[in-house]
Design an enzyme around this catalytic site. Structure first.
Site, mmCIF file in Angstrom:
data_model
loop_
_atom_site.group_PDB
_atom_site.id
_atom_site.type_symbol
_atom_site.label_atom_id
_atom_site.label_comp_id
_atom_site.label_asym_id
_atom_site.label_seq_id
_atom_site.Cartn_x
_atom_site.Cartn_y
_atom_site.Cartn_z
ATOM 1 N N ASP A 1 0.847 5.170 1.888
ATOM 2 C CA ASP A 1 0.189 5.864 2.997
ATOM 3 C C ASP A 1 -0.505 7.105 2.425
ATOM 4 O OD1 ASP A 1 1.265 3.936 4.618
ATOM 5 O OD2 ASP A 1 2.850 5.208 5.463
ATOM 6 N N ARG B 1 8.015 -8.603 15.360
ATOM 7 C CA ARG B 1 8.370 -7.227 14.951
ATOM 8 C C ARG B 1 7.398 -6.247 15.591
ATOM 9 N NH1 ARG B 1 10.574 -3.928 10.602
ATOM 10 N NH2 ARG B 1 9.103 -2.296 10.049
ATOM 11 N N HIS C 1 0.839 -1.201 0.000
ATOM 12 C CA HIS C 1 0.000 0.000 0.000
ATOM 13 C C HIS C 1 0.875 1.252 0.000
ATOM 14 C CE1 HIS C 1 1.249 -0.366 4.181
ATOM 15 N NE2 HIS C 1 0.967 0.930 4.342
ATOM 16 N N HIS D 1 4.821 0.157 -0.047
ATOM 17 C CA HIS D 1 5.577 -0.644 0.904
ATOM 18 C C HIS D 1 4.687 -1.734 1.485
ATOM 19 C CE1 HIS D 1 3.763 2.783 3.015
ATOM 20 N NE2 HIS D 1 3.752 2.044 4.116
HETATM 21 C C1 LIG Z 1 -7.500 -0.798 3.959
HETATM 22 C C2 LIG Z 1 -7.325 0.331 4.581
HETATM 23 C C3 LIG Z 1 -6.556 0.467 5.870
HETATM 24 C C4 LIG Z 1 -6.226 1.936 5.893
HETATM 25 C C5 LIG Z 1 -7.526 2.491 5.384
HETATM 26 C C6 LIG Z 1 -7.744 1.674 4.125
HETATM 27 O O1 LIG Z 1 -9.073 1.673 3.643
HETATM 28 C C7 LIG Z 1 -6.773 2.200 3.038
HETATM 29 C C8 LIG Z 1 -5.571 2.934 3.660
HETATM 30 C C9 LIG Z 1 -5.033 2.224 4.912
HETATM 31 C C10 LIG Z 1 -4.027 3.056 5.698
HETATM 32 C C11 LIG Z 1 -2.551 2.816 5.329
HETATM 33 C C12 LIG Z 1 -1.672 3.753 6.170
HETATM 34 C C13 LIG Z 1 -2.071 3.767 7.658
HETATM 35 O O2 LIG Z 1 -1.635 2.561 8.270
HETATM 36 C C14 LIG Z 1 -3.605 3.902 7.809
HETATM 37 C C15 LIG Z 1 -3.986 4.124 9.275
HETATM 38 C C16 LIG Z 1 -4.115 4.978 6.910
HETATM 39 O O3 LIG Z 1 -4.336 6.143 7.181
HETATM 40 O O4 LIG Z 1 -4.373 4.469 5.673
HETATM 41 C C17 LIG Z 1 -4.258 2.692 7.146
HETATM 42 C C18 LIG Z 1 -5.779 2.561 7.231
HETATM 43 C C19 LIG Z 1 -6.240 1.729 8.431
HETATM 44 O O5 LIG Z 1 -5.536 0.814 8.861
HETATM 45 O O6 LIG Z 1 -7.358 1.975 8.895
HETATM 46 O O1 AKG Z 2 4.869 -1.898 10.455
HETATM 47 C C1 AKG Z 2 5.555 -1.397 9.590
HETATM 48 O O2 AKG Z 2 6.777 -1.475 9.575
HETATM 49 C C2 AKG Z 2 4.878 -0.611 8.474
HETATM 50 C C3 AKG Z 2 3.386 -0.568 8.639
HETATM 51 C C4 AKG Z 2 2.723 0.345 7.662
HETATM 52 O O3 AKG Z 2 3.141 0.513 6.564
HETATM 53 C C5 AKG Z 2 1.523 1.075 8.108
HETATM 54 O O4 AKG Z 2 1.104 0.883 9.278
HETATM 55 O O5 AKG Z 2 0.990 1.856 7.303
HETATM 56 FE FE FE2 Z 3 2.193 2.170 5.556
#
Ligand SMILES: C=C1C[C@]23C[C@@]1(O)CC[C@H]2[C@@]12CC[C@H](O)[C@@](C)(C(=O)O1)[C@H]2[C@@H]3C(=O)O
Ligand code: AKG
Ligand code: FE2
Length: 333
Positions: free
Chosen positions: A208, A272, A206, A263
């Site tokens: 961020d 981890r 994904h 990543h």
């Molecule tokens: C599948 C998902 C988890 C996420 C929200 C989403 O719909 C798409 C983006 C995901 C992500 C990736 C980065 C961060 O870990 C996170 C908190 C964010 O802002 O976007 C996660 C979201 C999540 O885990 O709720």
């Molecule tokens: O746990 C990690 O090292 C990365 C996790 C990550 O990419 C995320 O939480 O968005």
């Molecule tokens: Fe991430």
């Protein structure tokens, strides 16, 4: 290093995919915060990789270690106690399920709001359940990491030659900044997977969505980034350093000059622990290329949108989706 035992709720792993791990990549750009060339190196790394390692950052190791110890203590609690802090809404404790749209991974986590002004009821509930030392460690860590993220963004603006110097950092400093904080625990990958040379996917690929993410982990491997040529490389872990990611919003604000890095995390033989601050702008902020960055006649590659609109759309997507696609201007032919 503390190795946590496998939580009962992670026993059943069939829907979680696995993947072949690769050797460590020795080309991760390293930025020394005390180097006068840091601003140029940050810009170069964000253009080439959307990712870099920050050393000599000035944050005491003891502060990271304290949060790590408290985090380990939390994840060692019984499943019953941890579940009382869930399910994530998106804040709270989650196990295996990532986000609301069916993604799963070999992971358990705590997602917290990092802005003390808008602490969610879930975040409050988590800290009512846990010892106050945990909250203190989280608050102290977030405070230090935010300050460092502001400085990185200010150096970045200088490196990009854009004024004012706080054009990016002010978005994170804003009391309405929509930032969050995540504590992840990837239990050791099960034997079966280790023997076949494959590892379970802890956190699927994904990007961020925010502006910048500041990641720190224990010394266990697992983080991989995708290079421009599409190949995946393993990032050598370093518990004393931070790893910074360009997020989707920063890709847009630089009109694609910086890449929001794809990543993922593969579970390893050892447990981890990672802690990530995701710096986002206020919900009402318009996300568009910074005017001083656009060359004469250069147009935005993206439609106009606010962070609120992007975030809503992101939370409807699956992890691996190309979220910015919906916001790109379509070619005129
Ligand atoms: C599948 C998902 C988890 C996420 C929200 C989403 O719909 C798409 C983006 C995901 C992500 C990736 C980065 C961060 O870990 C996170 C908190 C964010 O802002 O976007 C996660 C979201 C999540 O885990 O709720
Ligand atoms: O746990 C990690 O090292 C990365 C996790 C990550 O990419 C995320 O939480 O968005
Ligand atoms: Fe991430």
């Amino acid at each position: 290093m503390v190795v946590l035992s496998q939580p009962a709720a992670l026993d059943h792993c069939s829907p979680i995919k696995s993947c072949k791990a690769s050797g460590f990549f020795d080309g991760i750009p390293e930025v020394d915060f005390t180097d006068p060339q840091a601003k140029t190196r940050i810009v170069k790394a964000c253009e080439e990789y959307g990712f870099f390692k920050l050393v000599n950052h000035g944050i005491p190791f003891q502060l990271m270690a304290k949060l790590q110890a408290q985090t380990v203590k939390f994840f060692k609690k019984s499943q019953y106690v941890k579940d009382r802090a869930g399910p994530p809404d998106p804040f709270g404790y989650g196990c295996k399920k990532i986000g609301p749209n069916g993604d799963v991974g070999w992971i358990e986590y705590l997602l917290l709001n990092s802005n003390p002004q808008v602490t969610s009821s879930k975040t409050r509930a988590i800290f009512q359940e846990t010892e106050e030392d945990f909250r203190f460690a989280v608050e102290e860590y977030i405070f230090a990491v935010k300050k460092m993220a502001y400085e990185v963004l200010e150096l970045m603006a200088e490196g990009l030659n854009i004024q004012p110097r706080n054009v990016l950092s002010k978005l994170l400093k804003d009391e309405k900044s929509d930032s969050c904080f995540r504590l992840n625990h990837y239990p050791p990958s099960p034997q079966l997977q280790a023997l076949s040379g494959r590892n379970l996917i802890g956190f699927g690929e994904h990007t961020d969505p925010q502006i910048i993410s500041v990641l720190r982990s224990n010394n266990t491997s697992g983080l991989q980034i995708q290079l421009k040529d599409g190949s995946w490389v393993s990032v050598p872990p370093d518990e004393t350093s931070f790893f910074l990611n360009v997020g989707d919003a920063l890709q847009v604000m630089t009109n694609g000059r910086f890449r929001s890095v794809k990543h993922r995390v593969l579970a390893a033989e050892k447990s981890r622990i990672s802690m990530i601050y995701f710096g986002g702008p206020p919900l009402c902020e318009k996300i568009a290329p910074l005017p001083n960055l656009l060359a004469k006649g250069e147009e935005s590659l993206y439609k106009e949108f606010t962070w609120c609109e992007y975030k809503k759309s992101a939370y409807k997507s699956r992890l691996a989706d190309y979220r910015l696609g919906l916001f790109e201007k379509t070619a005129p032919y």
